[in-house]
Design a protein around this motif. Structure first.
Motif, PDB file in Angstrom:
ATOM      1  N   LYS A  68       0.436  -1.499   0.122  1.00  0.00           N
ATOM      2  CA  LYS A  68      -0.358   0.333   0.071  1.00  0.00           C
ATOM      3  C   LYS A  68       1.207   1.458  -0.105  1.00  0.00           C
ATOM      4  O   LYS A  68       0.317   2.539  -0.145  1.00  0.00           O
ATOM      5  CB  LYS A  68      -1.127  -0.023   0.764  1.00  0.00           C
ATOM      6  CG  LYS A  68      -2.232  -0.715   1.555  1.00  0.00           C
ATOM      7  CD  LYS A  68      -3.095  -0.714   2.519  1.00  0.00           C
ATOM      8  CE  LYS A  68      -4.735  -1.569   1.947  1.00  0.00           C
ATOM      9  NZ  LYS A  68      -5.399  -1.852   2.518  1.00  0.00           N
ATOM     10  N   GLU A  69       2.268   0.990   0.194  1.00  0.00           N
ATOM     11  CA  GLU A  69       3.183   2.388   0.243  1.00  0.00           C
ATOM     12  C   GLU A  69       3.301   2.853  -1.467  1.00  0.00           C
ATOM     13  O   GLU A  69       3.038   1.829  -2.094  1.00  0.00           O
ATOM     14  CB  GLU A  69       4.878   2.563   0.504  1.00  0.00           C
ATOM     15  CG  GLU A  69       4.452   1.730   1.496  1.00  0.00           C
ATOM     16  CD  GLU A  69       5.852   0.776   2.366  1.00  0.00           C
ATOM     17  OE1 GLU A  69       7.036   1.023   1.544  1.00  0.00           O
ATOM     18  OE2 GLU A  69       6.360   1.392   3.690  1.00  0.00           O
ATOM     19  N   PRO A  70       2.820   4.092  -1.828  1.00  0.00           N
ATOM     20  CA  PRO A  70       3.438   4.910  -2.993  1.00  0.00           C
ATOM     21  C   PRO A  70       5.088   4.509  -3.393  1.00  0.00           C
ATOM     22  O   PRO A  70       5.759   4.442  -2.835  1.00  0.00           O
ATOM     23  CB  PRO A  70       2.804   6.737  -2.553  1.00  0.00           C
ATOM     24  CG  PRO A  70       3.482   6.271  -1.546  1.00  0.00           C
ATOM     25  CD  PRO A  70       3.181   5.276  -0.339  1.00  0.00           C
ATOM     26  N   LYS A  71       4.243   4.367  -5.044  1.00  0.00           N
ATOM     27  CA  LYS A  71       5.583   3.743  -5.112  1.00  0.00           C
ATOM     28  C   LYS A  71       6.174   5.170  -6.559  1.00  0.00           C
ATOM     29  O   LYS A  71       4.649   5.344  -7.325  1.00  0.00           O
ATOM     30  CB  LYS A  71       4.843   2.493  -6.656  1.00  0.00           C
ATOM     31  CG  LYS A  71       5.172   1.628  -5.095  1.00  0.00           C
ATOM     32  CD  LYS A  71       4.755   0.134  -6.165  1.00  0.00           C
ATOM     33  CE  LYS A  71       4.590  -1.050  -5.255  1.00  0.00           C
ATOM     34  NZ  LYS A  71       4.365  -2.652  -6.218  1.00  0.00           N
ATOM     35  N   LEU A  72       7.162   5.183  -6.936  1.00  0.00           N
ATOM     36  CA  LEU A  72       7.773   5.746  -7.754  1.00  0.00           C
ATOM     37  C   LEU A  72       7.799   5.848  -8.821  1.00  0.00           C
ATOM     38  O   LEU A  72       8.014   4.547  -9.912  1.00  0.00           O
ATOM     39  CB  LEU A  72       9.311   6.367  -7.194  1.00  0.00           C
ATOM     40  CG  LEU A  72       9.117   7.230  -5.556  1.00  0.00           C
ATOM     41  CD1 LEU A  72      10.654   7.448  -5.574  1.00  0.00           C
ATOM     42  CD2 LEU A  72       8.352   8.631  -5.493  1.00  0.00           C
TER      43      LEU A  72
END
Length: 255
Positions: A68-72
């Motif tokens: 669920k972490e934002p990915k670059l």
């Protein structure tokens, strides 16, 4: 025997059959068929309670770590040919050789230091002997506002407001003079006003002298009435004298 005697009597010689009351027909609304039809048309399975069966999630789609972490976004590959103008030279680059200059940098730096203007020290102030330094310009001790071109000049809005006040005062005085002319009022001169004040003061002295001549013991109604009358006259005279002395301009009617 008892039932027969109860049925037959003077008041009731013949037995009567019991008549049951007939109930009126039950009320039925005239809109019942339309409401029934509308309810059947709007009816749908699982409309308010949700679907009868919910799809069960697959055990393979479990929550993974850092999912669920934002990915670059993926980094684009930079073109090695397009380098910035002021970039750090690469390790494989070789300096340009063979360039020479006839300039004497030592002499040039010495001449620039001798002929250059010395740097002015920034004015500072300290609050005590071993205190910290503060800028003198932002302290409010430097009188920089008095050297402005518009220092001490009356602002335009103040001048405009004063002119409007004067114009309104002139209009008011003109209206008052016209109103006084229509009312045929006369303005008392300073000599008339002073003579009127002197006459009122003389009248006050006469009434006060008469008031002082009253007996000490006032035991009759006539004495009480006379005392009240003199007190009212004194108060009225004092009020008139005060008004005449306070107002310099007085108008009187011809009535």
């Amino acid at each position: 025997m008892g039932t027969q005697c109860a049925q037959k009597s003077i008041n009731n010689p013949l037995p009567r059959t019991e008549e049951k009351p007939v109930k009126p027909p039950r009320y039925v609304s005239i809109f019942r068929p339309s409401v029934k039809l509308e309810a059947q048309q709007n009816k749908a399975p699982c409309k308010t309670m949700g679907p009868a069966k919910v799809a069960v999630p697959s055990p393979k789609n479990f929550l993974q770590k850092h999912s669920k972490e934002p990915k670059l976004p993926a980094r684009k590959k930079e073109d090695s040919k397009k380098l910035p103008a002021l970039s750090v030279p690469r390790r494989t680059d070789h300096p340009v050789m063979g360039i020479k200059s006839n300039k004497n940098f030592i002499t040039a730096n010495a001449v620039a230091a001798i002929t250059g203007m010395p740097k002015k020290a920034q004015p500072m102030y300290v609050d005590r002997r071993q205190g910290e330094k503060y800028l003198l310009e932002t302290s409010g001790l430097v009188p920089k506002y008095i050297f402005k071109k518009d220092y001490g000049v009356t602002p335009k809005y103040v001048t405009r407001r004063n002119e409007e006040i004067k114009r309104a005062q002139k209009e008011y005085e003109a209206n008052v003079s016209e109103h006084l002319k229509t009312k045929a009022m006369k303005r008392l001169s300073d000599e008339e006003r002073k003579s009127l004040v002197q006459g009122l003061k003389k009248k006050w002295e006469e009434v006060y002298h008469e008031f002082q001549g009253l007996p000490v013991q006032i035991d009759t109604i006539s004495k009480k009435l006379r005392k009240e009358k003199l007190e009212l006259q004194l108060k009225q005279l004092e009020h008139d004298i005060e008004e005449l002395e306070k107002h310099k301009v007085i108008y009187i009617t011809n009535e």
